[in-house]
Design an enzyme around this catalytic site. Structure first.
Site, mmCIF file in Angstrom:
data_model
loop_
_atom_site.group_PDB
_atom_site.id
_atom_site.type_symbol
_atom_site.label_atom_id
_atom_site.label_comp_id
_atom_site.label_asym_id
_atom_site.label_seq_id
_atom_site.Cartn_x
_atom_site.Cartn_y
_atom_site.Cartn_z
ATOM 1 N N MET A 1 0.704 -1.203 -0.020
ATOM 2 C CA MET A 1 -0.064 0.054 0.195
ATOM 3 C C MET A 1 1.002 1.141 0.123
ATOM 4 O O MET A 1 0.313 2.432 0.463
ATOM 5 C CB MET A 1 -1.059 0.067 1.228
ATOM 6 C CG MET A 1 -1.936 -1.316 1.216
ATOM 7 S SD MET A 1 -3.417 -0.949 1.920
ATOM 8 C CE MET A 1 -2.973 -0.706 3.627
ATOM 9 N N HIS B 1 9.063 1.026 3.568
ATOM 10 C CA HIS B 1 10.083 0.987 4.605
ATOM 11 C C HIS B 1 10.850 0.069 4.091
ATOM 12 O O HIS B 1 10.688 -0.950 3.381
ATOM 13 C CB HIS B 1 9.403 1.200 5.949
ATOM 14 C CG HIS B 1 8.545 0.106 6.384
ATOM 15 N ND1 HIS B 1 8.770 -1.225 6.137
ATOM 16 C CD2 HIS B 1 6.968 0.328 6.556
ATOM 17 C CE1 HIS B 1 7.756 -1.741 6.499
ATOM 18 N NE2 HIS B 1 6.596 -1.113 6.520
ATOM 19 N N GLY C 1 11.053 -2.788 5.532
ATOM 20 C CA GLY C 1 10.606 -4.006 5.492
ATOM 21 C C GLY C 1 9.766 -4.592 4.066
ATOM 22 O O GLY C 1 10.281 -5.426 3.565
ATOM 23 N N HIS C 2 9.420 -3.696 3.590
ATOM 24 C CA HIS C 2 8.909 -3.701 2.157
ATOM 25 C C HIS C 2 9.976 -3.896 1.355
ATOM 26 O O HIS C 2 10.104 -4.836 0.384
ATOM 27 C CB HIS C 2 8.121 -2.442 1.750
ATOM 28 C CG HIS C 2 6.906 -1.848 2.432
ATOM 29 N ND1 HIS C 2 6.831 -0.900 3.073
ATOM 30 C CD2 HIS C 2 5.679 -2.476 2.301
ATOM 31 C CE1 HIS C 2 5.492 -0.822 3.500
ATOM 32 N NE2 HIS C 2 4.953 -1.820 2.960
ATOM 33 N N GLN D 1 -10.259 -2.668 2.634
ATOM 34 C CA GLN D 1 -9.785 -3.384 3.819
ATOM 35 C C GLN D 1 -9.831 -2.510 4.966
ATOM 36 O O GLN D 1 -9.338 -2.746 6.078
ATOM 37 C CB GLN D 1 -8.553 -4.167 3.432
ATOM 38 C CG GLN D 1 -7.356 -2.985 3.372
ATOM 39 C CD GLN D 1 -5.898 -3.660 2.864
ATOM 40 O OE1 GLN D 1 -5.658 -4.190 1.739
ATOM 41 N NE2 GLN D 1 -5.051 -3.942 3.864
ATOM 42 N N GLU E 1 6.038 -11.503 7.248
ATOM 43 C CA GLU E 1 5.583 -12.082 8.682
ATOM 44 C C GLU E 1 5.170 -11.233 9.537
ATOM 45 O O GLU E 1 4.400 -11.731 10.571
ATOM 46 C CB GLU E 1 6.496 -13.171 9.144
ATOM 47 C CG GLU E 1 6.952 -14.268 8.191
ATOM 48 C CD GLU E 1 7.892 -15.140 8.681
ATOM 49 O OE1 GLU E 1 8.727 -14.907 9.513
ATOM 50 O OE2 GLU E 1 8.183 -16.037 8.050
ATOM 51 N N ARG F 1 2.393 2.613 9.783
ATOM 52 C CA ARG F 1 1.433 3.298 10.613
ATOM 53 C C ARG F 1 2.393 3.735 11.953
ATOM 54 O O ARG F 1 1.952 4.477 12.644
ATOM 55 C CB ARG F 1 0.353 2.290 11.304
ATOM 56 C CG ARG F 1 -0.667 2.011 10.331
ATOM 57 C CD ARG F 1 -1.848 1.350 10.773
ATOM 58 N NE ARG F 1 -2.880 1.485 9.950
ATOM 59 C CZ ARG F 1 -3.337 0.395 9.120
ATOM 60 N NH1 ARG F 1 -2.559 -0.683 9.340
ATOM 61 N NH2 ARG F 1 -4.346 0.352 8.408
HETATM 62 O O1 PAF Z 1 -0.131 -5.820 3.818
HETATM 63 C C1 PAF Z 1 -0.360 -4.854 3.306
HETATM 64 O O2 PAF Z 1 0.117 -3.976 2.799
HETATM 65 C C2 PAF Z 1 -1.799 -5.153 2.527
HETATM 66 O O3 PAF Z 1 -2.541 -5.513 3.230
HETATM 67 C C3 PAF Z 1 -1.844 -5.745 1.101
HETATM 68 C C4 PAF Z 1 -1.430 -6.873 1.033
HETATM 69 C C5 PAF Z 1 -0.845 -4.923 0.178
HETATM 70 C C6 PAF Z 1 -3.204 -5.975 0.477
HETATM 71 O O4 PAF Z 1 -3.669 -4.425 0.274
#
Ligand code: PAF
Length: 283
Positions: free
Chosen positions: A30, A34, A36-37, A61, A150, A189
Site C-alpha cells: 500500500m 520502509h 520491511g517492504h 480493507q 510475517e 503506521r
Molecule cells: O499488507 C499490506 O500492505 C496490504 O494488506 C496488502 C497485502 C498490500 C493488500 O492491500
C-alpha cells in the site's frame, strides 16, 4: 522501471515476459515503503527474473472508522526506492479501475474461520478486503510467486489459505519482520506515533519475546500467561487489544500436539494500532 496504471498495459507486458519464459515475482503493497517492504523486494529479486511491485491503498480493507484518508502516501520516495532496487514494473492501479462497479457491488473473496479470529475479530471485514484485493492483483499480475511480510502473520495465513482453496497457481513466500534497532516492527503506521508513544511502542515486542522465553522455559499455563502479559501491556501505556498464543499452522488454540506456536499481540497507543508476533517451536 516502468510505471503502469493501466491493467491492459500490465497484461501486455505480462504476455511478453511469459513468451520468453521469465519467472515473475510480485510484491503487493500500500506504499509508504520502509525497509520491511524493501526486504520483500530484495527477496523477490533472488527468486525471479522479473519483479512487479504494486502500490494500491485498498479502501475495501479499511473499516469505516479507520485511517484510509490519513494513510501515509509517499509516492515519489517510493518510486525512487523501487527504481534503485531494480524493480521492473511499479503497478499503481486506479480505484475506479479496481472497483469499477463500486465497493458495494464488488464480488468478494472471503476465507472463513481464519478471517474472523484475532485481528479479524477486532477489524470486521478487514481480511475480506485483503483477500479480495490480493486475489484481484494476482489475476492482473499473474505472478509465479508473491512475497508478504510475517509481521502481518494472520494476513499471510489468510492469503496462503485463499491460494490453496481457490487452486491458484503460485507460491506464497513469507519474509521475516524487519525491525528498528529497539525492536519495534517496521510499519507504515509507526509514523502516526508521537515521541512519547514511539518510546513505549517496542514494549509489545519485548513482552511477546518474554512470553516466548517463558514457554521455552517450560511454562504451559497459556491463559494465565496471556492474561499476565495483557495486564503488563496495559500498565506500560497501551490499550491492549489481544495477546494470544496460537498454533502457527492453523492459528487455532494450540493442542498438546502443537509444537509450532505463534504469539500474537495487538494494542493501541492513542489511535494507532500496533501489531506484532513471534514464532517458536517447543519440544
Ligand atoms: O499488507 C499490506 O500492505 C496490504 O494488506 C496488502 C497485502 C498490500 C493488500 O492491500
Amino acid at each position: 522501471m516502468q510505471i503502469v496504471s493501466d491493467i491492459t498495459e500490465l497484461r501486455e507486458l505480462r504476455r511478453t515476459w511469459q513468451s520468453s519464459k521469465q519467472q515473475i515475482a510480485f510484491v503487493p503493497t500500500m506504499g509508504n515503503l520502509h525497509n520491511g517492504h524493501l526486504k520483500l523486494v530484495k527477496e523477490a529479486k533472488k527468486h525471479a527474473s522479473k519483479v512487479v511491485v504494486s502500490i494500491f491503498v485498498n479502501p475495501l480493507q479499511f473499516g469505516p472508522d479507520e485511517d484510509l484518508d490519513a494513510y501515509p502516501r509517499t509516492i515519489d520516495d517510493d518510486k525512487t526506492s523501487l527504481a534503485a532496487l531494480g524493480v521492473d514494473v511499479l503497478f499503481m492501479p486506479r480505484v475506479s479501475d479496481i472497483y469499477s462497479r463500486g465497493l458495494e457491488q464488488q464480488t468478494f473473496v472471503e476465507v472463513p474461520g481464519l478471517s474472523y479470529m484475532i485481528c479479524g475479530a477486532s477489524r470486521p471485514g478487514h481480511f475480506r478486503g485483503v483477500a479480495t484485493i490480493v486475489c484481484k492483483l494476482f489475476n492482473m499480475v499473474q505472478p509465479n510467486m508473491a512475497f508478504f511480510g510475517e509481521k502481518d502473520f494472520q494476513q499471510l495465513q489468510v492469503i496462503k489459505a485463499m491460494v490453496t482453496d481457490l487452486s491458484m497457481n503460485l507460491t506464497i513466500h513469507g519474509v521475516p519482520t524487519e525491525r528498528e534497532p529497539d525492536g519495534l516492527a517496521m510499519s507504515s503506521r509507526n509514523s502516526y506515533l508521537n515521541q512519547e508513544q514511539r518510546k513505549i511502542a517496542p514494549a509489545l515486542y519485548k513482552l511477546i519475546c518474554e512470553m516466548a522465553d517463558e514457554i521455552r522455559g517450560g511454562r504451559r499455563d497459556f491463559s494465565i500467561l496471556m492474561q499476565e502479559h495483557k495486564e503488563k501491556l496495559a500498565s506500560l501505556g497501551f490499550k491492549p487489544d489481544y495477546i494470544d498464543i496460537r498454533s502457527a499452522n492453523s492459528l487455532l488454540q494450540p493442542s498438546h500436539e502443537d509444537k509450532a506456536l505463534v504469539i500474537l499481540g495487538a494494542g493501541f497507543l492513542g489511535k494507532t494500532r500496533i501489531i506484532d508476533n513471534v514464532q517458536l517451536v517447543i519440544e
